[in-house]
Scaffold this motif. Sequence first.
Motif, mmCIF file in Angstrom:
data_model
loop_
_atom_site.group_PDB
_atom_site.id
_atom_site.type_symbol
_atom_site.label_atom_id
_atom_site.label_comp_id
_atom_site.label_asym_id
_atom_site.label_seq_id
_atom_site.Cartn_x
_atom_site.Cartn_y
_atom_site.Cartn_z
ATOM 1 N N ALA A 1 0.765 -1.187 0.079
ATOM 2 C CA ALA A 1 -0.052 -0.091 0.253
ATOM 3 C C ALA A 1 0.841 1.386 -0.104
ATOM 4 C CB ALA A 1 -0.894 0.031 1.306
ATOM 5 N N GLY A 2 2.177 1.281 0.580
ATOM 6 C CA GLY A 2 2.817 2.206 0.636
ATOM 7 C C GLY A 2 3.530 2.684 -0.770
ATOM 8 N N SER A 3 3.631 1.732 -1.564
ATOM 9 C CA SER A 3 4.401 1.950 -2.696
ATOM 10 C C SER A 3 3.281 2.391 -3.747
ATOM 11 C CB SER A 3 4.968 0.623 -3.489
ATOM 12 O OG SER A 3 5.951 0.047 -2.491
ATOM 13 N N LEU A 4 1.992 2.098 -3.852
ATOM 14 C CA LEU A 4 0.946 2.590 -4.559
ATOM 15 C C LEU A 4 0.666 4.102 -4.010
ATOM 16 C CD1 LEU A 4 -1.613 -0.585 -4.905
ATOM 17 C CD2 LEU A 4 0.047 0.305 -6.605
ATOM 18 N N GLN A 5 0.620 4.220 -2.812
ATOM 19 C CA GLN A 5 0.232 5.285 -2.151
ATOM 20 C C GLN A 5 1.177 6.471 -2.832
ATOM 21 O OE1 GLN A 5 0.792 6.469 1.777
ATOM 22 N NE2 GLN A 5 -0.196 8.197 1.869
ATOM 23 N N SER A 6 2.707 6.101 -3.008
ATOM 24 C CA SER A 6 3.612 6.933 -3.495
ATOM 25 C C SER A 6 3.360 7.193 -5.052
ATOM 26 C CB SER A 6 5.074 6.486 -3.356
ATOM 27 O OG SER A 6 5.240 6.208 -1.937
ATOM 28 N N LEU A 7 3.100 6.289 -5.748
ATOM 29 C CA LEU A 7 2.838 6.275 -7.102
ATOM 30 C C LEU A 7 1.672 7.071 -7.524
ATOM 31 C CD1 LEU A 7 3.485 5.522 -10.056
ATOM 32 C CD2 LEU A 7 2.189 3.318 -9.453
ATOM 33 N N ALA A 8 0.484 6.961 -6.699
ATOM 34 C CA ALA A 8 -0.853 7.586 -6.793
ATOM 35 C C ALA A 8 -0.522 9.027 -6.759
ATOM 36 C CB ALA A 8 -2.054 7.166 -6.134
ATOM 37 N N ASP A 9 0.097 9.497 -5.951
ATOM 38 C CA ASP A 9 0.512 10.913 -5.288
ATOM 39 C C ASP A 9 1.247 11.659 -6.512
ATOM 40 O OD1 ASP A 9 -1.181 10.590 -2.952
ATOM 41 O OD2 ASP A 9 0.594 10.313 -1.530
ATOM 42 N N ALA A 10 2.338 10.881 -6.841
ATOM 43 C CA ALA A 10 2.897 11.329 -7.958
ATOM 44 C C ALA A 10 2.285 11.687 -9.218
ATOM 45 C CB ALA A 10 4.196 10.546 -8.130
ATOM 46 N N ASP B 1 -22.341 16.800 -15.377
ATOM 47 C CA ASP B 1 -21.948 17.986 -15.028
ATOM 48 C C ASP B 1 -21.057 18.291 -16.206
ATOM 49 O OD1 ASP B 1 -23.029 17.980 -12.544
ATOM 50 O OD2 ASP B 1 -21.356 17.697 -11.270
ATOM 51 N N ARG B 2 -20.921 17.561 -17.097
ATOM 52 C CA ARG B 2 -20.009 17.886 -18.325
ATOM 53 C C ARG B 2 -18.612 18.303 -17.887
ATOM 54 N NH1 ARG B 2 -23.251 18.053 -23.000
ATOM 55 N NH2 ARG B 2 -25.529 18.088 -22.559
ATOM 56 N N LYS B 3 -18.068 17.842 -16.864
ATOM 57 C CA LYS B 3 -16.607 18.020 -16.642
ATOM 58 C C LYS B 3 -15.680 16.791 -16.715
ATOM 59 C CE LYS B 3 -18.190 21.522 -13.130
ATOM 60 N NZ LYS B 3 -18.213 21.754 -11.734
ATOM 61 N N TRP B 4 -16.017 16.100 -17.707
ATOM 62 C CA TRP B 4 -15.176 14.803 -17.934
ATOM 63 C C TRP B 4 -14.035 15.314 -18.277
ATOM 64 C CZ3 TRP B 4 -15.851 10.228 -16.544
ATOM 65 C CH2 TRP B 4 -15.183 9.041 -17.031
ATOM 66 N N HIS B 5 -13.165 14.663 -17.903
ATOM 67 C CA HIS B 5 -11.633 14.891 -18.349
ATOM 68 C C HIS B 5 -11.295 13.516 -18.994
ATOM 69 C CE1 HIS B 5 -11.022 18.549 -15.866
ATOM 70 N NE2 HIS B 5 -11.513 17.929 -15.043
ATOM 71 N N SER B 6 -10.242 13.573 -19.705
ATOM 72 C CA SER B 6 -9.831 12.476 -20.642
ATOM 73 C C SER B 6 -8.926 11.775 -19.645
ATOM 74 C CB SER B 6 -8.878 12.869 -21.712
ATOM 75 O OG SER B 6 -7.827 13.523 -21.133
ATOM 76 N N MET B 7 -8.906 10.415 -19.961
ATOM 77 C CA MET B 7 -8.373 9.481 -19.064
ATOM 78 C C MET B 7 -6.918 9.546 -19.233
ATOM 79 S SD MET B 7 -10.287 5.827 -19.508
ATOM 80 C CE MET B 7 -10.028 5.775 -21.413
ATOM 81 N N ALA B 8 -6.446 9.442 -17.907
ATOM 82 C CA ALA B 8 -4.920 9.587 -18.013
ATOM 83 C C ALA B 8 -3.994 8.582 -18.898
ATOM 84 C CB ALA B 8 -4.460 9.775 -16.443
ATOM 85 N N SER B 9 -3.511 8.907 -19.553
ATOM 86 C CA SER B 9 -2.496 8.014 -20.343
ATOM 87 C C SER B 9 -1.002 8.568 -19.921
ATOM 88 C CB SER B 9 -2.639 8.008 -21.979
ATOM 89 O OG SER B 9 -1.879 7.248 -22.382
ATOM 90 N N LEU B 10 -0.358 7.725 -19.041
ATOM 91 C CA LEU B 10 0.948 8.270 -18.425
ATOM 92 C C LEU B 10 1.892 7.214 -18.350
ATOM 93 C CD1 LEU B 10 -0.693 10.118 -15.259
ATOM 94 C CD2 LEU B 10 -0.130 11.033 -17.508
ATOM 95 N N THR B 11 2.929 7.664 -18.805
ATOM 96 C CA THR B 11 4.100 6.803 -18.578
ATOM 97 C C THR B 11 4.912 6.983 -17.095
ATOM 98 O OG1 THR B 11 4.164 6.588 -20.786
ATOM 99 C CG2 THR B 11 6.270 5.788 -19.544
ATOM 100 N N CYS B 12 4.592 6.276 -16.063
ATOM 101 C CA CYS B 12 5.053 6.426 -14.907
ATOM 102 C C CYS B 12 6.620 6.225 -14.735
ATOM 103 C CB CYS B 12 4.378 5.760 -13.806
ATOM 104 S SG CYS B 12 4.304 3.949 -14.035
ATOM 105 N N ILE B 13 7.159 5.467 -15.756
ATOM 106 C CA ILE B 13 8.546 5.014 -15.584
ATOM 107 C C ILE B 13 9.406 6.030 -15.790
ATOM 108 C CG2 ILE B 13 10.411 3.396 -16.591
ATOM 109 C CD1 ILE B 13 8.208 1.484 -16.958
#
Length: 926
Positions: free
Chosen positions: A21-30, A263-275
């Motif tokens: 959980a600690g690793s995922l928390q760091s990744l999600a926060d980043a 609410d029409r406040k849709w954002h596009s899905m995040a397509s990220l490269t976390c590496i």
Amino acid sequence: ACDLMNQGILALVSSIGCTSAGSLQSLADAMHIPHLFIQRSTAGTPRSGCGLTRSNRNDDYTLSVRPPVYLNDVILRVVTEYAWQKFIIFYDNDYDIRGIQEFLDKVSQQGMDVALQKVENNINKMITGLFATMRIEELNRYRDTLRRAILIMNPSTAKSFITEVVETNLVAFDCHWIIINEEINDVDVQELVRRSIGRLTIIRQTFPVPQNISQRCFRGNHRISSSLCDPKDPFSQSMEISNLYIYDTVLLLANAFHKKLEDRKWHSMASLTCIRKNSKPWQGGRSMLETIKKGGVNGLTGELEFAENGGNPNVHFEILGTNYGEDLGRGIRKLGCWNPITGLNGSLTDRKLENNMRGVVLRVVTVLEEPFVMVSENVLGKPKKYQGFSIDVLEALATYLGFKYEIYVAPDHKYGSPQDDGSWNGLIGELVFKRADIGISALTITPDRENVVDFTTRYMDYSVGVLLRKAEKTVDMFACLAPFDLSLWACIAGTVLLVGLLVYLLNWLNPPRLQMGSMTSTTLYNSMWFVYGSFVQQGGEVPYTTLATRLMMGAWWLFALIVISSYTANLAAFLTITRIENSIQSLQDLSRQTDIPYGTVLDSAVYEHVRVKGMNPFERDSMYSQMWRMINRSNGSENNVLESTAGIQKVKYGNYAFVWDAAVLEYVAINDADCSFYTVGNTVADRGYGIALQHGSPYRDVFSQRILELQQNGDMDILKHKWWPKNGQCDLYSSVDTKQKGGALDIKSFAGVFCILAAGIVLSCFIAMLETWWNKRKGSRVPSKEDDKEIDLEHLHRRVNSLCTDDDSPHKQFSTSSIDLTPLDIDTLPTRQALEQISDFRNTHITTTTFIPEQIQTLSRTLSAKAASGFSFGSVPEHRTGPFRHRAPNGGFFRSPIKTMSSIPYQPTPTLGLNIGSDPDRGTSI
């Protein structure tokens, strides 16, 4: 997680342990990806706090779906409610013990004694190792610790652990265990209750269920599968809580996404490269996170919503429990609930111990000991019925508390003592090995016993006593002589002889003048007889006229009065009061003597008490050391017995003293048919009798409270008087048989008097036979009544006086006091020549001739030479002597002791051929 981000995501849902959980928390926060974390424990083990760090609220994108771990708060509240002060915590391999660190700190501050033990995967091996490595004392202390325990482990491990400890008798019905785990379903609860004994409390997380059955499967506009919404469905029962939160989390995200679309406040899905290091976070992450936090859903776990700190505040704990004394498979009920806001709602008090034990059946072990426990009825094929003082106390407790009981006797009929291997036998052993619930008999409270079992408060005081046989009252044939000592009797007998001799001598020196017709004389025989008669208050016939004799007799009569009065008073005391002849009147007296051997029951509490005190070098009283030397002869086999009944019989039929419980001995002495026992002992009670229970029994306090109530209201005294009456048929403290006050005297008290009378009768008969034999030898004949005649002594006296007072008569020179007439024994005068030699008085002219009928035959003394010299007889053929004895000094005559005689008139002397009538000077004949 990186792969998912590369594919494009709106939020990340994870159901993992704290390590990842600690690793995922760091990744999600980043990456600014909303992270909904659902903590999952391994194999159903209770959760521990993950301790996720939250440095900055704006940079924190992790939300905890499951509520925080409240186990510390719940356990502390429950333990406080139960008022535990000593308990042990068991946890399995998968539990992180750091999760209850806060709880341990708090209970330590409150002074509670808490132990920790890890449960291995192989539970059987662990339990076996305990028995192999622990001594019996350590194992007993361990059992005591197991009475209160908290189990923090998964349900399957808890089931196996409970089964093992119950089967190995490490716990009994008096234990109380708490099982806490969020992941416990109804099936697990029933199984745990079925396998456990004693009291069980289960703490688990619960979720509210709509009361309306039709609404259970609808959550807003969402319809839930019936297999999930029905709490009784087996599938829903087997669902882990983590999976339930996953289901509700998906519903929550679905609602949040739907709201975003509206609410029409849709954002596009995040397509990220976390590496890559220069990866930029998702721009819509903050907006999506706020939408999720503001949303909420009513799902399978109830209300799912988040607080400002990103946690789920909605949690409810249910507290279930059983009560003491119920069998395996008993039911369970809800005791209360707990939540972080309101705390505990409900009462955890065990109502079963609040003077209400109805339905509880206790197994009672006992040892037969009068009058505490006795068999009152033993019918073949039916259970034995018991009675006694301890049984009455037990029945009073059962009536008040409402429980039932079954009694059995200890197999070895012993109270119990520690063995070489550390185990206990007897009654105590039955409680140690959990084969009995309580033990009751004449059981004393000792420190050694309290190390392995619990005792109630004493219901009767205890002291050590000694049973002895009363001294047999010997038959004293001469109890009438007891008032005076033998030396005093000898002095009295000597005094009688001395006074009699003195009286005779005084009368001999100064002879008294006797009246004419007196029948007594002052011989030594008569003097002795008179002194003896006056001593026994029977009087006498000898008249004493001299002053010296009267003074002597006055002093003698006063002496006799004092002696007889003292004898009478002392005799009454001797016949009504029995002296105590036995010198043993205390334990000190018993220890100082060696004539009577004494002992007790081998390996009993009394035996250990004397041994400990006797071998203690610092014991000031040497009594116990002396007693121990006697009791321990031949290693205790010489003077000790195996059972108390054997000791009592040994006292009754031998020279022996039995040291045992004073209460038991007093009952034996009171109810002995022959009243042959008496008891001595200490008056100070240093211990007491109590009811023994298993170590840690929940009934100890309620039993003790009820015993105190019985003592306070006087019921206990009534029970005591039933078995130890104050006015018993036997005297407990007298060492000899005593008569009751005012009782009649028996023949034994006067046997000596009858013996003296019988001896006098036998002696008199012997003397009578001896006299008869002597008379026959002499040829004597007893005169017949019709021929028994007596001369008129009065007429004879006047005639003699007239002769003596004649002035012209030449016989005036003869002194009247010197005349001594005795009966003539004619048998001693066979010839005429012999009679002629004593025919007349030389100094007088008196001639006497006797006229005696031929029929009279008697023995008499020969006329004395002095008297015979003045008599002259002629031929007196075939004549016998008359009843004359002798002339008294004053001229009178004593009456013959022969039968009353008729008087013979005076007449002239006829001519009998003696030529005494031709003498002119002898004109008078007698």
